[in-house]
Design a protein around this motif. Structure first.
Motif, mmCIF file in Angstrom:
data_model
loop_
_atom_site.group_PDB
_atom_site.id
_atom_site.type_symbol
_atom_site.label_atom_id
_atom_site.label_comp_id
_atom_site.label_asym_id
_atom_site.label_seq_id
_atom_site.Cartn_x
_atom_site.Cartn_y
_atom_site.Cartn_z
ATOM 1 N N GLY A 156 46.367 50.607 45.060
ATOM 2 C CA GLY A 156 47.096 50.301 46.286
ATOM 3 C C GLY A 156 47.477 48.829 46.302
ATOM 4 O O GLY A 156 47.273 48.105 45.323
ATOM 5 N N PRO A 157 48.044 48.343 47.393
ATOM 6 C CA PRO A 157 48.433 46.929 47.468
ATOM 7 C C PRO A 157 47.236 46.005 47.222
ATOM 8 O O PRO A 157 46.244 46.062 47.946
ATOM 9 C CB PRO A 157 48.965 46.783 48.895
ATOM 10 N N THR A 158 47.331 45.174 46.207
ATOM 11 C CA THR A 158 46.242 44.237 45.902
ATOM 12 C C THR A 158 46.377 42.938 46.684
ATOM 13 O O THR A 158 45.434 42.146 46.731
ATOM 14 C CB THR A 158 46.220 43.908 44.404
ATOM 15 N N LEU A 159 47.585 42.684 47.234
ATOM 16 C CA LEU A 159 47.869 41.506 48.071
ATOM 17 C C LEU A 159 47.843 40.208 47.286
ATOM 18 O O LEU A 159 47.760 39.122 47.855
ATOM 19 C CB LEU A 159 46.901 41.425 49.257
ATOM 20 N N THR A 160 47.922 40.306 45.955
ATOM 21 C CA THR A 160 48.041 39.124 45.119
ATOM 22 C C THR A 160 48.921 39.474 43.928
ATOM 23 O O THR A 160 49.412 40.607 43.812
ATOM 24 C CB THR A 160 46.666 38.604 44.673
ATOM 25 N N ASN A 161 49.129 38.502 43.028
ATOM 26 C CA ASN A 161 50.021 38.751 41.890
ATOM 27 C C ASN A 161 49.866 37.629 40.861
ATOM 28 O O ASN A 161 50.470 36.571 40.993
ATOM 29 C CB ASN A 161 51.478 38.821 42.377
ATOM 30 N N VAL A 162 49.016 37.863 39.863
ATOM 31 C CA VAL A 162 48.874 36.885 38.779
ATOM 32 C C VAL A 162 49.180 37.543 37.437
ATOM 33 O O VAL A 162 48.529 37.299 36.420
ATOM 34 C CB VAL A 162 47.476 36.233 38.768
ATOM 35 N N ASN A 163 50.184 38.415 37.458
ATOM 36 C CA ASN A 163 50.739 38.980 36.238
ATOM 37 C C ASN A 163 49.903 40.097 35.638
ATOM 38 O O ASN A 163 48.984 40.615 36.246
ATOM 39 C CB ASN A 163 50.992 37.871 35.210
ATOM 40 N N ASP A 164 50.201 40.430 34.390
ATOM 41 C CA ASP A 164 49.568 41.569 33.733
ATOM 42 C C ASP A 164 48.139 41.248 33.310
ATOM 43 O O ASP A 164 47.803 40.097 32.994
ATOM 44 C CB ASP A 164 50.357 41.973 32.488
#
Length: 425
Positions: A406-414
């Motif tokens: 589900g939505p992790t609420l972050t984004n630091v790539n693969d």
């Protein structure tokens, strides 16, 4: 933490840890200064931006502001308005919200302060095409870039020169207010100029570079786009521009931190981690073949009693669409890896996007183990055919091996991890 008896659950735990340490509720409060006196405006865009706004209000209390995030990624804020819009292909909601944001910052003056919250995904969510480019034309170019297999930095070079907000233009619109931009990086190398196409960062790329990329990819351009490029682009500012002199850009979370957190967790389980890099790029299936060959060499070198080895890597792989399937770079990496390993005993892996979205699907990625191909063929599935059609999500859905946080609420790539165990005999 242990993986004995269930390597894939161990790998899922590593992914969860990588996401956990990049939670804006951890990294934003530590980066916030004391709230300035006078008018403060909080703006932002990206998949992590709403969670970042929530973190700001947990420290500063309710604030005036506007943040644009992906559908499903909104968070409850007491003062900052959160608007959801489409990603990865922009829509009318993003267009209208970006216009409102530009109106908000254009009325600021000396003594005012802007806190900008920028994360991956801002490129599609901050939408204000240059010249006479329509939203439909912008969407068509964006879709063509996403399907081309071009690396993220090339896509962002093009996007900047077709925009009124990217390449430092959002910060310039806020001048002469002071601005602090807090960024969560999802780009190889963590260059602030490429995080969300750098709306608060000056840029040294040229229109000629953007034209060269479009020509090489053979993307058809409408006359409005050609006119903008011929006139010098949408107004990208150079790094030393006066209107950027009051801006401080700060990266507060990056892929390397998540990989190291996973490595530390592996060490606690008596597993030897080896970080291959946090900025790996390339065609997902080709990177998978390279890492499979490396994993097989390690597997051959391990003796009974040796510690298991964990290969960790990050970055942003790409997919050149050849078929009409449903997939993303992480699931495609996992499927290509399974094919290259061909059921080798003792090797399991996970490949997921830390934002919880692989490609355009609400699936982070997938796990594989030595039984993946055999189970697929037992169900009548042809793994090679699924790969050829870029249908990796359908493949792993049929096996029940998708990772859907589900939505992790972050984004630091693969996030990619390959666990290699020594022979039992």
């Amino acid at each position: 933490m242990s993986f004995e008896g269930n390597p894939t659950e161990f790998l899922k735990g590593l992914f969860a840890r990588a996401v956990e340490v990049a939670d804006p509720m951890l990294c934003v409060p530590a980066a916030l200064p004391r709230r300035p006196e006078g008018r403060v405006l909080v703006i932002g865009a990206g998949k992590a931006s709403a969670r970042m706004a929530e973190a700001v209000e947990s420290v500063w209390g309710p604030q005036e502001g506007l943040v644009i995030t992906r559908d499903g990624y909104a968070r409850p804020c007491r003062g900052i308005e959160i608007i959801e819009a489409s990603h990865p292909v922009p829509d009318e909601r993003g267009l209208a919200a970006t216009a409102r944001m530009l109106d908000l910052v254009s009325g600021l003056g000396e003594g005012d302060f802007v806190l900008a919250l920028i994360s991956g995904g801002a490129s599609a969510l901050l939408v204000q095409p240059a010249g006479d480019i329509t939203l439909a034309e912008k969407k068509a170019i964006n879709s063509a870039l996403l399907s081309s297999g071009a690396p993220i930095d090339e896509m962002n070079k093009v996007r900047k020169h077709l925009s009124r907000v990217k390449g430092g233009q959002l910060a310039a619109a806020s001048h002469p207010a002071d601005m602090l931009a807090l960024m969560i990086s999802d780009v190889p190398g963590d260059d602030p100029a490429f995080i969300g196409s750098g709306p608060t960062v000056g840029d040294s790329t040229s229109v000629a570079e953007a034209v060269g990329i479009l020509d090489r990819l053979k993307i058809d351009l409408p006359s409005s786009v050609r006119d903008v490029l011929a006139s010098g682009g949408g107004g990208v500012l150079p790094p030393g521009a006066e209107k950027l002199s009051r801006v401080e850009n700060r990266v507060i979370a990056a892929p390397s931190q998540s990989l190291e957190a996973a490595a530390e967790l592996a060490r606690s389980a008596s597993v030897e981690p080896r970080i291959l890099g946090d900025a790996i790029e390339g065609e997902a299936r080709e990177v998978a073949r390279e890492q499979a060959a490396f994993a097989l060499r390690i597997r051959d070198s391990l003796k009974r009693g040796d510690r298991p080895v964990l290969l960790l890597s990050g970055g942003e792989c790409t997919v050149t669409r050849r078929g009409d399937g449903i997939g993303g770079p992480n699931a495609e990496f996992a499927l290509a890896l399974a094919l290259a390993l061909d059921g080798e005993v003792g090797i399991s892996a996970i490949a997921c996007d830390t934002d919880g979205v692989d490609g355009a699907a609400d699936v982070a990625g997938a796990v594989i183990d030595p039984t993946t191909l055999a189970r697929a063929r037992h169900l009548g599935l042809d793994p090679a055919d699924y790969l050829a059609r870029n249908d990796s999500h359908s493949f792993f859905a049929a096996l029940g091996d998708q990772v859907v946080p589900g939505p992790t609420l972050t984004n630091v790539n693969d996030f990619r991890a390959i666990l290699i165990q020594p022979a039992e005999e």
